[in-house]
Design a protein around this motif. Structure first.
Motif: not given
Length: 112
Positions: A42-52
């Motif tokens: 499978k392709q790499r997928e976003l799980v979670a991210n965090s910014g300001g």
């Protein structure tokens, strides 16, 4: 910038794991940090991210996973609860600050 991930392993369905990723350098606090995963075939997928002041989750992990960051320690965490076999993947931490950086990946295997 170097990213060092840890915390993967083998867990039964319904269990929990906590991933950690530490970053070198001094850009962590102003960056967007996150976790991606790639399952076999499978392709790499976003799980979670965090910014300001914001966080973002894939629909498949909402309510089960929590991303957090400690800017004083240059570390991002991913608390994973109620794990499912379909969460099995190599998990990569990611940092974006003008450029993009990747950690080495840590294997998470969830048995049924």
């Amino acid at each position: 910038v170097q990213l060092q991930a840890s915390g993967g392993g083998l867990v039964q369905a319904g269990g929990s794991l906590r991933l950690s990723c530490s970053a070198s350098g001094n850009i962590f606090s102003g960056s967007t940090v996150g976790w991606y995963r790639q399952a076999p075939g499978k392709q790499r997928e976003l799980v979670a991210n965090s910014g300001g002041g914001w966080t973002n989750y894939a629909d498949s992990v909402k309510g089960r996973f929590t991303i957090s960051r400690d800017n004083a320690k240059n570390t991002v965490y991913l608390q994973m609860n109620s794990l499912r076999p379909e969460d099995t993947a190599v998990y990569y931490c990611n940092l974006k600050y003008w450029s993009e950086y990747w950690g080495q990946g840590t294997q998470v295997t969830v048995s049924s």
